[in-house]
Design an enzyme around this catalytic site. Sequence first.
Site, PDB file in Angstrom:
ATOM      1  CE  LYS A  53      -3.731  -3.626 -12.726  1.00 11.27           C
ATOM      2  NZ  LYS A  53      -4.717  -2.851 -12.055  1.00 11.27           N
TER       3      LYS A  53
ATOM      4  CE  LYS B 222      -7.455  -8.455  -5.259  1.00  6.85           C
ATOM      5  NZ  LYS B 222      -7.300  -7.778  -6.557  1.00  6.85           N
TER       6      LYS B 222
ATOM      7  CG  ASN C 227      -3.182 -10.277   8.082  1.00  7.24           C
ATOM      8  OD1 ASN C 227      -2.199  -9.774   7.555  1.00  7.24           O
ATOM      9  ND2 ASN C 227      -4.418  -9.956   7.752  1.00  7.24           N
ATOM     10  N   GLY C 228      -0.810  -8.872  10.114  1.00  8.07           N
ATOM     11  CA  GLY C 228      -0.744  -7.505  10.646  1.00  8.07           C
ATOM     12  C   GLY C 228       0.625  -7.211  11.215  1.00  8.07           C
TER      13      GLY C 228
ATOM     14  CB  CYS D  66      -0.727 -13.014   6.377  1.00  3.74           C
ATOM     15  SG  CYS D  66       0.853 -12.186   6.585  1.00  3.74           S
TER      16      CYS D  66
ATOM     17  CD  GLU E 134      -5.682   0.431 -13.124  1.00  4.34           C
ATOM     18  OE1 GLU E 134      -5.179   1.156 -12.255  1.00  4.34           O
ATOM     19  OE2 GLU E 134      -5.942  -0.774 -12.934  1.00  4.34           O
TER      20      GLU E 134
HETATM   21  C1  F6R Z   1      -3.341  -2.848  -8.387  1.00  3.51           C
HETATM   22  C2  F6R Z   1      -3.988  -3.149  -7.128  1.00  3.51           C
HETATM   23  C3  F6R Z   1      -3.700  -2.268  -5.958  1.00  3.51           C
HETATM   24  C4  F6R Z   1      -4.983  -2.000  -5.162  1.00  3.51           C
HETATM   25  C5  F6R Z   1      -4.672  -1.184  -3.903  1.00  3.51           C
HETATM   26  C6  F6R Z   1      -5.924  -0.857  -3.125  1.00  3.51           C
HETATM   27  O1  F6R Z   1      -3.726  -3.742  -9.385  1.00  3.51           O
HETATM   28  O2  F6R Z   1      -4.714  -4.091  -7.006  1.00  3.51           O
HETATM   29  O3  F6R Z   1      -3.112  -1.073  -6.369  1.00  3.51           O
HETATM   30  O4  F6R Z   1      -5.878  -1.317  -5.978  1.00  3.51           O
HETATM   31  O5  F6R Z   1      -3.790  -1.904  -3.094  1.00  3.51           O
HETATM   32  O6  F6R Z   1      -6.573  -2.018  -2.714  1.00  3.51           O
HETATM   33  P1  F6R Z   1      -8.073  -1.977  -2.213  1.00  3.51           P
HETATM   34  O7  F6R Z   1      -8.915  -1.576  -3.388  1.00  3.51           O
HETATM   35  O8  F6R Z   1      -8.372  -3.356  -1.750  1.00  3.51           O
HETATM   36  O9  F6R Z   1      -8.144  -0.947  -1.133  1.00  3.51           O
END
Ligand code: F6R
Length: 616
Positions: free
Chosen positions: A489, A611, A101-102, A2, A485
């Site tokens: 994607k 994200k 958040n959490g 969030c 990968e």
């Molecule tokens: C895919 C993507 C996710 C992140 C994963 C780890 O495009 O973005 O698979 O790679 O959630 O996220 P981080 O790198 O922030 O630990």
Amino acid sequence: MCGIVGYVGEQSALDVVISGLRRLEYRGYDSAGVALVTADGLATDKRAGKLINLEESLDRTPLPAATTGMGHTRWATHGGPTDRNAHPHVDCTGKLAVIHNGIIENFSKLRLGLETNGHDFSSETDTESVAHLLEDAYAAAGGNLAQAMRDVCKQLVGAFTLVAVHSDSPECVVGARRNSPLVVGRGVGENFLASDVSAFISFTRNAVELGQDQVVEITRDGISVTTFDGAPAETNEYEVTWDAAAAEKGGFEHFMLKEIAEQPKAVADTLLGRVGVDGKLTLDEMRLSDEELREVDKIIVIACGTAYNAGMIAKYAIEHWTRIPVEVELASEFRYRDPIVDPQTLVIAISQSGETMDTLMALRHAREQRARVLAICNTNGSTIPRESDAVLYTHAGPEIAVASTKAFLTQIVAAYLVGLYLAQVRGNKYGDEIAAILTDLRDMPEKIERVLETMEPVRKLASTLKDKTSVLFLGRHVGFPVALEGALKLKELAYMHAEGFAAGELKHGPIALVEAGTPVFVTIPSPRGRSVVHDKVVSNVEEVRARGAYTILIAEEGDESINSAADFIIRIPACPTLMQPLLATVPLQVFACEMATVKGFDVDQPRNLAKSVTVE
Ligand code: F6R
């Protein structure tokens, strides 16, 4: 997960909060809400759906002016994405609001107790319990919101960033964090709280890092930070090195397109300043001594998603250069299988955000077993590097699109630097060999640029293949994680069935998926390197072609041996085998992005995703 913004100052709190939420929407986008402390008391609005729904509602029914406020953009955990479950959540008095958040793990017990004591709940969220707990604690603390927050945090189990306002304390916003991000922005006559600095970067570049289990109170002129027990806490203040433009689209239609285009620079920046005057690799943030690195007898890479795929690529390079065995493990699986970890194990945690809960929990488990942990991270001051023994930052700049692109390439580069550094310290490679590999790495930004210049046919390919129901990706050696990968994607952006396989494994089962016209992307290894792998992959291409596949081959310029096996060829510049993922991944990113566009999907905010995933 969030996105959270809080503000106290002289500007319109609503304008500041909404501009921050726009920047944080990548963190979650199934509902959004704001709370303002106005002259007439607390005013809130919250709407299911993207931020735009909230903005339209605020246009229709404006809230009174205010200079203190907060806002939230949500990725649902407890309770579906409805207006009622959207944050902020308000207490029974209607004077106090909280955003979160959490996950509060003990919320059902708390809720039961609160309901028994007469509190009325209006949502299904775990967060609402905090609003009611704060209501009681605020009264008990004689109207001291920071004290109320400290008292409540001690009752909570789980991971949380909380921000609260109270209309009887109109000049302050209070926040708290445990295992979830919260950063303070220091302005002049105004201060900010946010999940990450992008929310306030147009107003100030001065940020204050909060530690674990801390409560912060911001007023116009002050920032005060304590532990949950009320003791003054030390904080780390830093200047953000990028500016507001870096967090904007800069003329690109989507953040993802911008971030794909930024890859040459991101790779170059990640390599910058890594070689000392003596020509040796120097990793400034490497807080592990040479002696500790010489003792390492095993490396375990822990990561999730795209970062995991980067770790898979790094394994080939690090084992080759250092002869240290490398395991790559999904962070979410690591600690539940009782891994064999000891003080001689080097755990490398790869994370763009530095907040991924699965990775954080895995690294904590590794540290409990007394392993040394090195983080590869893109987010300065985030939890994962802070809790690691050492850190190597990727310098990709802010990555806003949910699908990771430039972070992936820079994670590979950073992991390669770690491998080379280990080889240097342990004497596995001569200085001139390391220098030659660094030169190869430094050649990559220009080569990535060349790949980017030739992407038009790949975009057209997406239109041609838009009605396909399944797409396969194949590769061997470092081409295998590239295939994973490419498939990831396409799944996350175009919602298509996509699978990545080791090319040699296909005949052991998955080849049954191939039917007439199935698109199969294959990364062809360089014919100049270990040509036996090249020839084997070409044989694998022939196998799928014989079963009717439509073959799309990513091959080195000048490799004409593949022409007869290809329905479509994507050329990439020649480079050493271990560098090839930095080029071969780019067309797959472009293909997935274009496929999502052709299908009319939201490129930057794919459905169901967020994200940074700050829950396990
Ligand atoms: C895919 C993507 C996710 C992140 C994963 C780890 O495009 O973005 O698979 O790679 O959630 O996220 P981080 O790198 O922030 O630990």
